[in-house]
Design a protein around this motif. Structure first.
Motif, PDB file in Angstrom:
ATOM      1  N   CYS A  48       1.148  -1.103  -0.161  1.00 37.62           N
ATOM      2  CA  CYS A  48       0.158   0.026   0.108  1.00 37.62           C
ATOM      3  C   CYS A  48       0.853   1.243  -0.200  1.00 37.62           C
ATOM      4  O   CYS A  48       0.564   1.959   0.316  1.00 37.62           O
ATOM      5  CB  CYS A  48      -1.168  -0.569   0.957  1.00 37.62           C
ATOM      6  N   THR A  49       2.129   1.218  -0.485  1.00 37.39           N
ATOM      7  CA  THR A  49       3.355   2.760  -0.343  1.00 37.39           C
ATOM      8  C   THR A  49       2.985   3.736  -1.644  1.00 37.39           C
ATOM      9  O   THR A  49       2.023   2.977  -2.227  1.00 37.39           O
ATOM     10  CB  THR A  49       4.541   1.937  -0.656  1.00 37.39           C
ATOM     11  N   VAL A  50       3.070   4.565  -0.535  1.00 42.16           N
ATOM     12  CA  VAL A  50       2.497   5.611  -1.798  1.00 42.16           C
ATOM     13  C   VAL A  50       3.590   6.715  -0.740  1.00 42.16           C
ATOM     14  O   VAL A  50       4.221   6.544   0.133  1.00 42.16           O
ATOM     15  CB  VAL A  50       0.948   6.688  -1.553  1.00 42.16           C
ATOM     16  N   LEU A  51       4.058   7.564  -1.943  1.00 41.52           N
ATOM     17  CA  LEU A  51       5.006   8.955  -1.570  1.00 41.52           C
ATOM     18  C   LEU A  51       3.720   9.963  -0.903  1.00 41.52           C
ATOM     19  O   LEU A  51       2.957  10.142  -1.655  1.00 41.52           O
ATOM     20  CB  LEU A  51       5.630   8.765  -2.746  1.00 41.52           C
ATOM     21  N   LEU A  52       4.278  10.445   0.102  1.00 41.46           N
ATOM     22  CA  LEU A  52       3.247  11.429   0.771  1.00 41.46           C
ATOM     23  C   LEU A  52       4.642  12.808   1.034  1.00 41.46           C
ATOM     24  O   LEU A  52       5.226  12.304   1.616  1.00 41.46           O
ATOM     25  CB  LEU A  52       2.781  10.963   2.428  1.00 41.46           C
ATOM     26  N   ASN A  53       4.010  13.766  -0.086  1.00 40.72           N
ATOM     27  CA  ASN A  53       5.633  14.699   0.410  1.00 40.72           C
ATOM     28  C   ASN A  53       6.819  14.224  -0.195  1.00 40.72           C
ATOM     29  O   ASN A  53       7.585  13.977   0.743  1.00 40.72           O
ATOM     30  CB  ASN A  53       5.243  15.524   0.952  1.00 40.72           C
ATOM     31  N   GLY A  54       6.877  13.760  -0.628  1.00 44.65           N
ATOM     32  CA  GLY A  54       7.731  12.408  -1.684  1.00 44.65           C
ATOM     33  C   GLY A  54       8.784  11.844  -0.418  1.00 44.65           C
ATOM     34  O   GLY A  54       9.175  11.081  -1.285  1.00 44.65           O
ATOM     35  N   GLU A  55       7.785  11.513   0.711  1.00 43.65           N
ATOM     36  CA  GLU A  55       8.295   9.666   1.509  1.00 43.65           C
ATOM     37  C   GLU A  55       7.600   9.046   0.808  1.00 43.65           C
ATOM     38  O   GLU A  55       6.585   9.177   1.232  1.00 43.65           O
ATOM     39  CB  GLU A  55       8.707  10.961   2.496  1.00 43.65           C
ATOM     40  N   LEU A 108       7.681   2.863  -5.778  1.00 43.95           N
ATOM     41  CA  LEU A 108       7.548   3.966  -4.982  1.00 43.95           C
ATOM     42  C   LEU A 108       8.522   4.162  -4.745  1.00 43.95           C
ATOM     43  O   LEU A 108       9.137   5.117  -4.525  1.00 43.95           O
ATOM     44  CB  LEU A 108       5.742   3.754  -4.712  1.00 43.95           C
ATOM     45  N   ALA A 109       8.895   3.017  -3.808  1.00 42.11           N
ATOM     46  CA  ALA A 109      10.127   2.584  -2.692  1.00 42.11           C
ATOM     47  C   ALA A 109      11.137   3.331  -3.339  1.00 42.11           C
ATOM     48  O   ALA A 109      12.133   4.171  -2.876  1.00 42.11           O
ATOM     49  CB  ALA A 109      10.508   1.463  -1.655  1.00 42.11           C
TER      50      ALA A 109
END
Lengths: 152, 270
Positions: A48-55, A108-109
């Motif tokens: 379920c990884t997403v980037l939140l403000n780039g992280e 994404l990671a």
């Protein structure tokens, strides 16, 4: 219910969602972004990884209300039109995809890692992907793919 | 079906507002990084009436250096600790512990304050923080006080108190942290060992040896500490180390496996 604003893949959304809704539920069930996967739902697998403000973060462990005003990138936001992102191209070229379930999270990671450290060593790549599990590939080709993308 | 039961979420901008909300609430829950608490809520039959998110409170952020020591905001993430030049320089054992906590996305979300307040015995930071003599600043609607981490962890958990900062009064301590897992590195540790001391002309002073046994509060190994006091690392008889460990282990859950791990690593410290 709370009103929140999210910028997802460069597009602004004004939403009203329950206080207790998780980010993965908002992305999949409200916005239809199905590349973010429901899997362990405990923060173990990274699907379920997403980037939140780039992280890179785990959307099964984040409340949507806490992402108010954040910039979110999901796997659907990487390609430019019909042109895949260099990491997506590398995963295809290096055969780093089998069943594909972990692939959005892996890519994404990998993106979060390369944005911070454009030329990582293999150990740094392995550490950058340590929150993402794959049951098919054995990781070698995934690490190859990230290394390959880092050279582009 | 939603993954979490319904609650009201609040996002206060100050510690005072958070405490007022907690005082007014029937069943409050203070939310830091959420990596432990939200998982717990998914499984728990109970649900808080009000979740009070601490992310927007500026006073809980930042790593500051002063003559009195280093002050770390409770909402500082594990990743931020790892990126901090000041923490790297001052507290290498804290860096060693942070580097081995869970995985990259969890380290991006989990916080030092949440780690201390979770009261899960297997979390890594309490042992290393205690070895470094850390104190916590605890605010309630009536008062703000500074207490040792040991006193904080030994006290009854309160849903109406906010840990605002973690203080490190001493910057002269050298330390290291060992973490043992039976399977993968990302697993819950079966044992954590935090060692800290002042290096006084290659001899140890003010030795602190704290272990995280996973089943109880961090344990101070008093006999073993005494053995290392005023001695040079690498020149201590391993048999003596084991004798002291055996004495410290009486009445605790330190079993043979854990004791042999401790004896090996303490014996090899240089």
């Amino acid at each position: 219910m709370k009103k929140i604003t999210l910028e997802v893949n460069g597009k602004p959304y004004a939403l009203e969602c329950p206080d207790s809704e998780l980010l993965i539920e908002t992305l999949r069930d409200r916005l239809g972004l199905l590349g973010t996967k429901y899997s362990c739902l405990e923060g173990e697998c990274g699907a379920c990884t997403v980037l939140l403000n780039g992280e890179n973060i785990l959307s099964c462990l984040a409340l949507s209300v806490e992402a108010d005003n954040a910039e979110i990138t999901t796997i659907e936001g990487l390609a430019k039109g019909s042109e895949p992102h260099p990491l997506q191209r590398s995963f295809v070229d290096k055969g780093a995809v089998q069943c594909g379930f972990c692939t959005p999270g892996m890519i994404l990671a990998g993106k979060a890692l390369l944005d911070k450290n454009p030329h990582p060593t293999d150990d740094e790549i392995a550490r950058g992907l340590d929150g993402n599990l794959c049951r098919c590939t054995g990781y070698i080709k995934i690490i190859d793919a990230v290394r390959h993308a880092s050279k582009k | 079906m939603p993954l979490l039961k319904e609650f009201r979420y609040h996002s206060p901008a100050t510690v005072g507002e958070a405490l007022k909300l907690a005082d007014k609430s029937k069943e409050p829950l203070l939310l830091a990084g959420g990596t432990l608490v939200l998982n717990y809520l998914k499984r728990s039959p109970r649900c808080p009436s009000d979740v009070i998110g601490l992310k927007k409170i500026k006073a809980l952020e930042g790593i500051k250096d002063s003559k009195e020591g280093v002050s770390v905001g409770a909402m500082t993430t594990i990743a931020e600790l790892l990126d901090s030049a000041l923490i790297k320089k001052s507290f290498p054992s804290l860096i060693q512990a942070c580097a081995r906590i869970a995985t990259t996305p969890i380290r991006n979300m989990a916080t030092i304050g949440g780690n201390c307040c979770s009261r899960f015995y297997w979390v890594d930071l309490p042992a290393v923080l205690e070895s470094l003599g850390a104190k916590v600043v605890v605010a309630t609607s009536r008062k703000k006080q500074i207490v040792s981490l040991r006193d904080f962890l030994s006290s009854k958990p309160s849903k109406k108190a906010v840990v605002t900062r973690i203080l490190f009064p001493r910057k002269d301590l050298w330390g290291c942290y060992f973490r043992y897992t039976k399977t993968m590195d990302v697993d819950i540790p079966s044992l954590g060992l935090a060692f800290a001391c002042r290096r006084n002309n290659s001899k140890c002073a003010d030795v602190r040896i704290i272990v995280n046994t996973t089943t109880s509060l961090p344990l101070e190994l008093k006999q073993t500490q005494k053995l290392f006091e005023a001695r040079e690392l690498g020149r201590i008889d391993p048999n003596q180390v084991r004798e002291c460990l055996d004495a410290d282990a009486k009445g605790t859950k330190l079993d043979e496996y854990r004791l042999s791990c401790l004896a090996a690593d303490l014996g090899n410290l240089k």
